[in-house]
Design a protein around this motif. Structure first.
Motif, PDB file in Angstrom:
ATOM      1  N   LEU A   7       0.850  -1.183   0.000  1.00 32.63           N
ATOM      2  CA  LEU A   7       0.000   0.000   0.000  1.00 32.63           C
ATOM      3  C   LEU A   7       0.882   1.228   0.000  1.00 32.63           C
ATOM      4  O   LEU A   7       1.992   1.217   0.523  1.00 32.63           O
ATOM      5  N   MET A   8       0.383   2.301  -0.553  1.00 37.10           N
ATOM      6  CA  MET A   8       1.148   3.539  -0.527  1.00 37.10           C
ATOM      7  C   MET A   8       0.805   4.319   0.729  1.00 37.10           C
ATOM      8  O   MET A   8       0.431   5.472   0.699  1.00 37.10           O
ATOM      9  N   ALA A   9       0.924   3.670   1.864  1.00 34.61           N
ATOM     10  CA  ALA A   9       0.767   4.352   3.143  1.00 34.61           C
ATOM     11  C   ALA A   9       2.087   5.008   3.490  1.00 34.61           C
ATOM     12  O   ALA A   9       3.079   4.816   2.822  1.00 34.61           O
ATOM     13  N   ALA A  10       2.069   5.784   4.562  1.00 37.58           N
ATOM     14  CA  ALA A  10       3.225   6.618   4.855  1.00 37.58           C
ATOM     15  C   ALA A  10       4.513   5.840   4.932  1.00 37.58           C
ATOM     16  O   ALA A  10       5.526   6.229   4.382  1.00 37.58           O
ATOM     17  N   ILE A  11       4.488   4.700   5.639  1.00 38.76           N
ATOM     18  CA  ILE A  11       5.697   3.897   5.734  1.00 38.76           C
ATOM     19  C   ILE A  11       5.379   2.446   5.448  1.00 38.76           C
ATOM     20  O   ILE A  11       6.022   1.537   5.966  1.00 38.76           O
ATOM     21  N   ALA A  12       4.376   2.256   4.597  1.00 31.78           N
ATOM     22  CA  ALA A  12       3.997   0.896   4.232  1.00 31.78           C
ATOM     23  C   ALA A  12       4.828   0.453   3.051  1.00 31.78           C
ATOM     24  O   ALA A  12       4.430   0.588   1.915  1.00 31.78           O
ATOM     25  N   LEU A  13       6.004  -0.025   3.346  1.00 30.33           N
ATOM     26  CA  LEU A  13       6.957  -0.330   2.307  1.00 30.33           C
ATOM     27  C   LEU A  13       7.325  -1.798   2.330  1.00 30.33           C
ATOM     28  O   LEU A  13       6.792  -2.595   3.080  1.00 30.33           O
ATOM     29  N   SER A  14       8.292  -2.144   1.499  1.00 29.06           N
ATOM     30  CA  SER A  14       8.728  -3.519   1.387  1.00 29.06           C
ATOM     31  C   SER A  14       9.303  -4.029   2.692  1.00 29.06           C
ATOM     32  O   SER A  14       9.863  -3.277   3.478  1.00 29.06           O
ATOM     33  N   LEU A  86       2.755  24.164 -10.493  1.00 27.71           N
ATOM     34  CA  LEU A  86       3.665  24.530  -9.417  1.00 27.71           C
ATOM     35  C   LEU A  86       3.961  26.020  -9.430  1.00 27.71           C
ATOM     36  O   LEU A  86       4.204  26.620  -8.379  1.00 27.71           O
ATOM     37  N   ASN A  87       3.948  26.634 -10.614  1.00 26.37           N
ATOM     38  CA  ASN A  87       4.233  28.056 -10.699  1.00 26.37           C
ATOM     39  C   ASN A  87       2.976  28.900 -10.557  1.00 26.37           C
ATOM     40  O   ASN A  87       3.023  30.004 -10.015  1.00 26.37           O
ATOM     41  N   SER A  88       1.849  28.364 -11.004  1.00 27.76           N
ATOM     42  CA  SER A  88       0.590  29.101 -10.866  1.00 27.76           C
ATOM     43  C   SER A  88      -0.080  28.827  -9.530  1.00 27.76           C
ATOM     44  O   SER A  88      -1.092  29.428  -9.204  1.00 27.76           O
ATOM     45  N   TYR A  89       0.496  27.908  -8.751  1.00 29.51           N
ATOM     46  CA  TYR A  89      -0.044  27.523  -7.442  1.00 29.51           C
ATOM     47  C   TYR A  89      -1.497  27.060  -7.533  1.00 29.51           C
ATOM     48  O   TYR A  89      -2.341  27.408  -6.720  1.00 29.51           O
ATOM     49  N   ASN A  90      -1.736  26.231  -8.538  1.00 27.26           N
ATOM     50  CA  ASN A  90      -3.019  25.536  -8.661  1.00 27.26           C
ATOM     51  C   ASN A  90      -2.861  24.084  -8.226  1.00 27.26           C
ATOM     52  O   ASN A  90      -3.358  23.169  -8.880  1.00 27.26           O
ATOM     53  N   LEU A  91      -2.178  23.876  -7.131  1.00 26.03           N
ATOM     54  CA  LEU A  91      -1.881  22.534  -6.646  1.00 26.03           C
ATOM     55  C   LEU A  91      -3.076  21.910  -5.953  1.00 26.03           C
ATOM     56  O   LEU A  91      -3.814  22.593  -5.233  1.00 26.03           O
ATOM     57  N   THR A  92      -3.239  20.621  -6.148  1.00 30.86           N
ATOM     58  CA  THR A  92      -4.219  19.847  -5.391  1.00 30.86           C
ATOM     59  C   THR A  92      -3.526  18.595  -4.873  1.00 30.86           C
ATOM     60  O   THR A  92      -2.386  18.305  -5.219  1.00 30.86           O
ATOM     61  N   SER A  93      -4.250  17.845  -4.062  1.00 33.84           N
ATOM     62  CA  SER A  93      -3.697  16.611  -3.509  1.00 33.84           C
ATOM     63  C   SER A  93      -3.862  15.427  -4.454  1.00 33.84           C
ATOM     64  O   SER A  93      -3.398  14.327  -4.157  1.00 33.84           O
ATOM     65  N   ALA A  94      -4.510  15.636  -5.598  1.00 33.88           N
ATOM     66  CA  ALA A  94      -4.794  14.535  -6.519  1.00 33.88           C
ATOM     67  C   ALA A  94      -3.523  13.796  -6.900  1.00 33.88           C
ATOM     68  O   ALA A  94      -2.499  14.410  -7.212  1.00 33.88           O
ATOM     69  N   SER A  95      -3.594  12.477  -6.859  1.00 32.87           N
ATOM     70  CA  SER A  95      -2.475  11.647  -7.285  1.00 32.87           C
ATOM     71  C   SER A  95      -2.638  11.368  -8.766  1.00 32.87           C
ATOM     72  O   SER A  95      -3.514  10.614  -9.184  1.00 32.87           O
ATOM     73  N   LEU A  96      -1.792  12.000  -9.561  1.00 31.88           N
ATOM     74  CA  LEU A  96      -1.945  11.946 -11.011  1.00 31.88           C
ATOM     75  C   LEU A  96      -1.178  10.794 -11.633  1.00 31.88           C
ATOM     76  O   LEU A  96      -1.271  10.559 -12.836  1.00 31.88           O
ATOM     77  N   ASP A  97      -0.388  10.113 -10.846  1.00 35.35           N
ATOM     78  CA  ASP A  97       0.330   8.902 -11.236  1.00 35.35           C
ATOM     79  C   ASP A  97       1.144   9.124 -12.505  1.00 35.35           C
ATOM     80  O   ASP A  97       2.136   9.814 -12.475  1.00 35.35           O
ATOM     81  N   ALA A 101       1.138  15.759 -18.455  1.00 43.39           N
ATOM     82  CA  ALA A 101       0.693  17.033 -19.007  1.00 43.39           C
ATOM     83  C   ALA A 101       0.953  18.168 -18.023  1.00 43.39           C
ATOM     84  O   ALA A 101       1.417  19.246 -18.399  1.00 43.39           O
ATOM     85  N   ASP A 102       0.658  17.927 -16.763  1.00 42.85           N
ATOM     86  CA  ASP A 102       0.918  18.902 -15.700  1.00 42.85           C
ATOM     87  C   ASP A 102       0.873  18.142 -14.384  1.00 42.85           C
ATOM     88  O   ASP A 102      -0.203  17.907 -13.834  1.00 42.85           O
ATOM     89  N   ASP A 103       2.006  17.748 -13.890  1.00 41.45           N
ATOM     90  CA  ASP A 103       2.049  16.846 -12.742  1.00 41.45           C
ATOM     91  C   ASP A 103       3.195  17.228 -11.821  1.00 41.45           C
ATOM     92  O   ASP A 103       4.364  17.202 -12.224  1.00 41.45           O
ATOM     93  N   ALA A 104       2.858  17.596 -10.602  1.00 43.85           N
ATOM     94  CA  ALA A 104       3.888  17.894  -9.602  1.00 43.85           C
ATOM     95  C   ALA A 104       4.597  16.636  -9.126  1.00 43.85           C
ATOM     96  O   ALA A 104       5.653  16.732  -8.480  1.00 43.85           O
ATOM     97  N   CYS A 105       4.033  15.467  -9.393  1.00 45.24           N
ATOM     98  CA  CYS A 105       4.621  14.166  -9.029  1.00 45.24           C
ATOM     99  C   CYS A 105       4.763  13.988  -7.524  1.00 45.24           C
ATOM    100  O   CYS A 105       5.625  13.231  -7.054  1.00 45.24           O
ATOM    101  N   LEU A 106       3.920  14.650  -6.748  1.00 43.27           N
ATOM    102  CA  LEU A 106       4.009  14.530  -5.295  1.00 43.27           C
ATOM    103  C   LEU A 106       3.723  13.110  -4.822  1.00 43.27           C
ATOM    104  O   LEU A 106       4.345  12.636  -3.858  1.00 43.27           O
ATOM    105  N   ASP A 107       2.784  12.430  -5.485  1.00 43.70           N
ATOM    106  CA  ASP A 107       2.490  11.058  -5.077  1.00 43.70           C
ATOM    107  C   ASP A 107       3.686  10.153  -5.308  1.00 43.70           C
ATOM    108  O   ASP A 107       4.013   9.298  -4.467  1.00 43.70           O
ATOM    109  N   HIS A 108       4.391  10.340  -6.415  1.00 44.25           N
ATOM    110  CA  HIS A 108       5.542   9.506  -6.706  1.00 44.25           C
ATOM    111  C   HIS A 108       6.720   9.818  -5.777  1.00 44.25           C
ATOM    112  O   HIS A 108       7.459   8.915  -5.373  1.00 44.25           O
ATOM    113  N   TYR A 109       6.886  11.088  -5.441  1.00 40.75           N
ATOM    114  CA  TYR A 109       7.991  11.428  -4.548  1.00 40.75           C
ATOM    115  C   TYR A 109       7.730  10.969  -3.114  1.00 40.75           C
ATOM    116  O   TYR A 109       8.660  10.603  -2.391  1.00 40.75           O
ATOM    117  N   TRP A 110       6.480  11.006  -2.702  1.00 37.50           N
ATOM    118  CA  TRP A 110       6.154  10.464  -1.377  1.00 37.50           C
ATOM    119  C   TRP A 110       6.578   8.988  -1.315  1.00 37.50           C
ATOM    120  O   TRP A 110       7.230   8.550  -0.368  1.00 37.50           O
TER     121      TRP A 110
END
Length: 707
Positions: A7-14, A86-97, A101-110
């Motif tokens: 699961l992609m939980a905070a520390i739910a890793l291998s 990221l520059n227009s500060y239209n950020l959301t929590s959505a995980s775009l995987d 097209a426009d992805d801060a990649c926060l889900d992948h970096y987490w």
């Protein structure tokens, strides 16, 4: 062997980690397999090497650059930047995987950072148990594992604020993580760095010259990172913000200054006499660069698998491990390298017939032709142009310097080497095509005098070697009009603002935007050939040349990635840290003296490059902008100094309309929130940007405010 679905939980890793030799296959070792593998010298070496693998997903990569430089005062987004939110500060929590097209990649970096931490935790667990290595090797490896864990956590806490902290390897999935206060996480980071330094000192691994491998950590790398983390904690949370452990009640500015001074005097780093040599391709290797203290190493053989980052631990419905977003991997998993050479240059086919062929550049990948040779019609010579077209221009534009940054560098150009060493103010034709009448000039960057023209019988303009010159004048001023007349039939001239082809829409940094279309008509050449978005400011601009390859030493003429190492810690930053600490502790004169030490090292020979007056935070931030622009620090600098909102309002019109106090933190990815069982709705306020909440109410997992 059964693979573990995570699961992609905070520390739910291998349940454990992967060795260097097999991380691309994601053969996660558990139980007896791990015990057997990591009891061998090669197995444990592979485990430690894997601690570094994840760093190549942040440093030198497009998505990491976006999260560290976009939405600041020094860069705008270009025409087809892939992280405009990221520059227009239209950020959301959505995980775009996989969205590009426009992805801060926060889900992948987490996911990536917590996977990296788990690998480090496994190294800390297994290295002391390996009897196949010497005591010195054991101490070295432990120093490296603690250093890398500290590095990853320092990035995460700066991005998201309070985060789950885990110091043990994961053996079970945790779906109810706890967000630990920032000061506590930073305290753990500092303790890790102290532990790392102790191991390195015992092993005698003090500088990069005796590190275990190129790009591997050592004592002074840990001390330099400690100086950075201490400054971050002091400026963001307060000088005595850490209230636990050995740092409780201590003045963090004083400690940061001491650490920086020790690195300056003891790390063996030195300034080049020419700032440009810091970025010379011959000095790109961390080991060879006299100013570099530590950085992320990329092999110049781009097909080496160690250049690639690991696959994700997250699996698809078939149980196969997924790939990270291509904004992070850039070229996938068969080749790897840094993408920094692509990020700051303007568009190669920037659009007007003054450059021949309706603005098209000749190259096999551009026009679909089968040759990389072009004939100079003046000399009838066949010219090999492949290496020249791409390093200094791409078919896309990601970042361009803000008006503030260009003006800042230009204001110092008479005395400071950093103007010439940073800005790409003109583009040239490929060697051999100078003066060609009918063929298209290919852009390169070499030192020329843009006011020198060459006789030519050509039919589009009397080009010598300069094709485009970016002029720091107001194109509507008397001197701008004179320069425009001079450039007629010699080269294309684009002005900072004003004139027929301005880069920016205004002379005011608070309102200036990159132009998005050239004028509908132009009488420079008596036609309308400048009616194109491709030569407007968001496509054609003075680039940043710090990260470019040397075309003569590249085995990949297309330059879609580079093996250039990414410098993460270097000598100049230590002077800037020292100066900021002196200012914070009440010695503005001491801060000014330290700034002037750095400026003396950057002075053009025979000039006085020193500053006078009273040193303040604006002066330090200006100096950091000139010295460190593009080096993946600026957003964190503006955040920790509580100047993000002010500096964006003053210098970035693309970002100023939406930015708010909540943007001092990035949103926790929705994929994380969806996989925890203790999610709560929590009311959290902010004071000068910093989250304000009760440390006694940490039982639930919550989203950052405003998202």
């Amino acid at each position: 062997m059964k693979k573990i679905s995570i699961l992609m939980a905070a520390i739910a890793l291998s349940a454990s980690c992967i060795s260097c030799s097999d991380f691309l296959e994601e053969d996660n070792k558990v139980g007896q397999t791990a015990d057997l593998t990591y009891s061998t010298s090669t197995g444990i070496e592979g485990l430690v090497n894997s601690c570094y693998a994840f760093s190549r997903g942040w440093w030198g990569k497009e998505a990491g650059l976006g999260l560290s430089e976009m939405g600041t005062d020094v860069f705008y987004y270009g025409y087809d930047n892939k992280q405009k939110s990221l520059n227009s500060y239209n950020l959301t929590s959505a995980s775009l995987d996989g969205n590009t097209a426009d992805d801060a990649c926060l889900d992948h970096y987490w996911e990536l950072f917590y996977c990296a931490v788990d690998v480090c935790n496994n190294a800390i667990y297994y290295v002391p148990q390996c009897t196949a290595i010497s005591e010195d090797k054991m101490n070295t490896y432990m120093g490296e594992a603690y250093f890398m864990r500290a590095l990853y956590y320092s990035q995460m806490v700066a991005i998201w604020g309070p985060i789950p902290y885990n110091a043990e390897r994961i053996t079970t999935v945790n779906t109810s993580p706890v967000r630990v206060p920032e000061a506590e996480v930073l305290g753990h980071v500092l303790e890790d760095l102290d532990t790392s330094m102790s191991y390195f000192q015992t092993a005698g691994v003090m500088t990069k010259s005796n590190a275990s491998a190129t790009g591997h950590a050592h004592y002074y790398a840990a001390l330099a990172l400690k100086a950075r983390v201490l400054l971050y904690a002091a400026s963001w949370l307060g000088e005595t913000s850490i209230t636990t452990g050995s740092y409780s009640g201590q003045n963090l500015y004083t400690l940061a200054q001491t650490a920086a001074e020790q690195v300056i005097s003891g790390a063996g780093a030195s300034f080049y006499s020419d700032y440009a040599d810091t970025w010379c391709y011959d000095n790109e290797e961390i080991d060879a660069n006299s100013e570099a203290i530590w950085g992320v190493h990329y092999d110049n053989n781009l097909t080496t698998t160690t250049n690639c980052i690991p696959y994700r631990y997250k699996t698809d419905s078939d149980g196969d491990y997924q790939s990270y977003n291509s904004l992070i991997t850039r070229t996938g998993y068969t080749r790897g390298g840094s993408a920094m050479n692509l990020m700051f240059v303007s568009m190669w086919n920037n659009g007007a017939s003054d450059l021949g062929g309706n603005g098209k550049q000749v190259f096999v990948r551009v026009l679909g032709e089968s040759t990389s040779y072009v004939t100079n019609t003046s000399t009838n010579t066949s010219v090999y142009v492949a290496p020249y077209y791409s390093p200094y221009g791409r078919g896309f534009t990601r970042y361009l310097p803000s008006l503030y940054l260009w003006q800042l560098l230009n204001d110092n150009r008479e005395t400071d080497q950093r103007f010439e060493g940073t800005l790409l103010t003109h583009y040239n034709m490929a060697y051999g095509l100078e003066g060609s009448a009918e063929n298209y000039p290919l852009m390169g960057q070499f030192s020329v005098d843009p006011t020198v023209a060459y006789a030519n019988d050509g039919n589009y303009f009397n080009a010598g070697d300069t094709a485009i010159y970016y002029c720091p004048y107001d194109g509507d001023s008397e001197e701008g009009i004179a320069m425009q007349e001079w450039a007629k039939n010699r080269y294309r001239i684009q002005f900072m603002y004003g004139g027929d082809i301005p880069v920016y829409s205004s002379s005011d940094p608070a309102t200036a935007l990159p132009t998005e279309a050239a004028k509908a008509t132009s009488d420079i050449y008596g036609d309308t050939r400048y009616n194109s978005y491709k030569i407007a400011g968001w496509c054609s601009y003075p680039g940043i040349k710090k990260f470019l390859d040397d075309v003569y030493n590249s085995t990949y003429p297309t330059h879609d990635i580079t093996g250039r190492d990414a410098i993460v810690l270097r000598l100049a930053e230590m002077y800037l840290i020292k100066a900021e600490c002196q200012l914070a502790n009440g010695s503005a004169s001491g801060a000014l003296a330290t700034i002037n030490e750095l400026r003396d090292a950057r002075a053009i020979e025979g000039t006085d490059n020193s500053l006078s007056g009273t040193c303040d935070m604006d002066m330090i931030l200006d100096e950091r902008a000139m010295e460190l622009c593009g080096e993946q620090q600026r957003w964190f600098d503006l955040k920790r100094t509580h100047t993000l909102l002010d500096r964006v309002a003053r210098y970035n019109a693309q970002a100023s309309s939406n930015i708010a106090e909540k943007h001092y933190y990035r949103p926790i990815p929705q994929a994380q929130l969806d996989n925890v069982t203790n999610l709560i709705s929590k009311s959290v306020s902010q004071s000068n940007g910093v989250l304000q909440y009760s440390a006694t109410d940490e039982s639930g997992f919550w989203q950052n405010p405003g998202y």
